[in-house]
Scaffold this active site. Structure first.
Site, PDB file in Angstrom:
ATOM      1  N   PRO A   1      31.843   4.680 -15.520  1.00 34.08           N
ATOM      2  CA  PRO A   1      32.509   4.818 -16.817  1.00 34.08           C
ATOM      3  C   PRO A   1      31.885   5.751 -17.846  1.00 34.08           C
ATOM      4  CG  PRO A   1      32.374   2.539 -16.166  1.00 34.08           C
ATOM      5  CD  PRO A   1      31.439   3.305 -15.296  1.00 34.08           C
ATOM      6  N   GLU A   2      32.481   6.925 -17.979  1.00 34.63           N
ATOM      7  CA  GLU A   2      32.244   7.807 -19.120  1.00 34.63           C
ATOM      8  C   GLU A   2      33.595   7.878 -19.822  1.00 34.63           C
ATOM      9  OE1 GLU A   2      30.136  11.401 -18.258  1.00 34.63           O
ATOM     10  OE2 GLU A   2      28.991  10.486 -16.642  1.00 34.63           O
TER      11      GLU A   2
ATOM     12  N   LYS B   1      32.850   5.086 -25.251  1.00 36.67           N
ATOM     13  CA  LYS B   1      33.012   4.346 -24.002  1.00 36.67           C
ATOM     14  C   LYS B   1      33.446   2.906 -24.251  1.00 36.67           C
ATOM     15  CE  LYS B   1      29.348   7.272 -22.243  1.00 36.67           C
ATOM     16  NZ  LYS B   1      27.905   7.349 -21.945  1.00 36.67           N
TER      17      LYS B   1
ATOM     18  N   ARG C   1      17.436  10.104 -16.899  1.00 38.22           N
ATOM     19  CA  ARG C   1      18.537  10.252 -15.963  1.00 38.22           C
ATOM     20  C   ARG C   1      18.402  11.524 -15.140  1.00 38.22           C
ATOM     21  NH1 ARG C   1      20.026   5.961 -17.044  1.00 38.22           N
ATOM     22  NH2 ARG C   1      21.114   5.999 -15.074  1.00 38.22           N
TER      23      ARG C   1
END
Length: 257
Positions: free
Chosen positions: A2-3, A59, A247
């Site tokens: 989910p972005e 989001k 990340r």
DNA sequence: GCTCATGTTCCCCT
DNA sequence: CAGGGGAACATGAG
């Protein structure tokens, strides 16, 4: 997944199946996923209420009823599934039961969360930490909110306080399309580069929206980033990977430097 | 067993 | 104070 584009897909799912319909009951609420509320309060507050049109901020998916609003964040593995008969999944963490089927909030890793905003003030306390949604922010506002930061440009794009909705994939993709090194300091970008970056971010998001996810296109970085030893779709150079903001960051060492 | 995963938050340094 | 690194969270997949 989910972005922003993924959450936009979930918004469409909610709009199609739950908006303007009455929830008969709320079931299977995972108590480790409720934030500032409990499964029981949530179920009581939503049962027999009629949902209005959902909307998205970054989001976050916000599902108003006219009274309290249901707010969902999908973490890294969340989704929304409509079902009219299939058995429930072990990772369903919230089920909204309607007369013609069920809307299921699924989330394997249980990051993210479920909130109940009882009034506008409570909603503001949930969304208030976020910058403007990426699909709403103007180039001038983007530059203004970016200004003064000392971090790398990628870390700034991932910071939801600058503007909300970008994630690891969309940030890498837009930086690659704009040919900007993700490690560069924000302060080192000139006006032209900031303008290009803004346009590419908008392009990546808008091109992704119809898919309801960030597509793995052959002509995009997304199509190569997952293969070990993948190469730049434009110039064929071996892609490099590093870590920024905790990340994995993929970029073309030849074109983004 | 090991590494890695599209998100966020918190703690500890610099 | 800003920002980076690393860990934590929970549950897999390969």
């Amino acid at each position: 997944m989910p972005e922003l584009p993924d959450v936009e897909g979930f918004r469409r799912t909610f709009a199609r199946h739950a908006a303007n319909k009455t929830v008969s009951r709320v079931e299977a609420v995972d108590r480790t996923m409720t934030r500032k509320t409990s499964p029981r309060s949530l179920a009581r507050a939503l049962a027999r209420r009629r949902f209005r049109d959902p909307y998205r901020h970054g989001k976050l998916l916000i599902c108003p009823t006219g009274g309290p609003a249901l707010v969902l964040h999908f973490g890294m593995t969340g989704s929304l599934e409509w079902s009219s008969g299939e058995p429930r999944h072990r990772h369903d963490r919230l089920v909204l039961v309607f007369a013609d089927g069920e809307l299921r909030y699924r989330n394997m890793r249980k990051f993210g969360g479920i909130w109940l905003a009882r009034d506008p003030k409570a909603l503001e306390s949930i969304t208030g930490r976020l910058g403007p949604d990426w699909l709403e922010v103007s180039p001038a506002r983007f530059r203004e909110r970016l200004g003064g930061r000392r971090s790398s440009i990628k870390a700034a794009l991932m910071d939801q306080k600058v503007a909300a909705g970008l994630g690891n994939l969309t940030a890498d993709e837009a930086l690659w399309q704009a040919r900007i090194d993700p490690r560069r300091r924000v302060s080192s970008l000139d006006e032209r580069e900031e303008a290009t970056l803004y346009r590419k971010i908008q392009k990546v998001l808008r091109d992704s929206l119809p898919h309801g996810l960030v597509p793995a296109k052959r002509s995009w970085l997304t199509g190569s980033r997952d293969h070990r030893g993948g190469s730049c779709p434009r110039c064929g150079t071996r892609l490099e990977r590093t870590r920024i903001g905790g990340r994995t960051t993929v970029f073309c060492p030849r074109e983004q430097s």
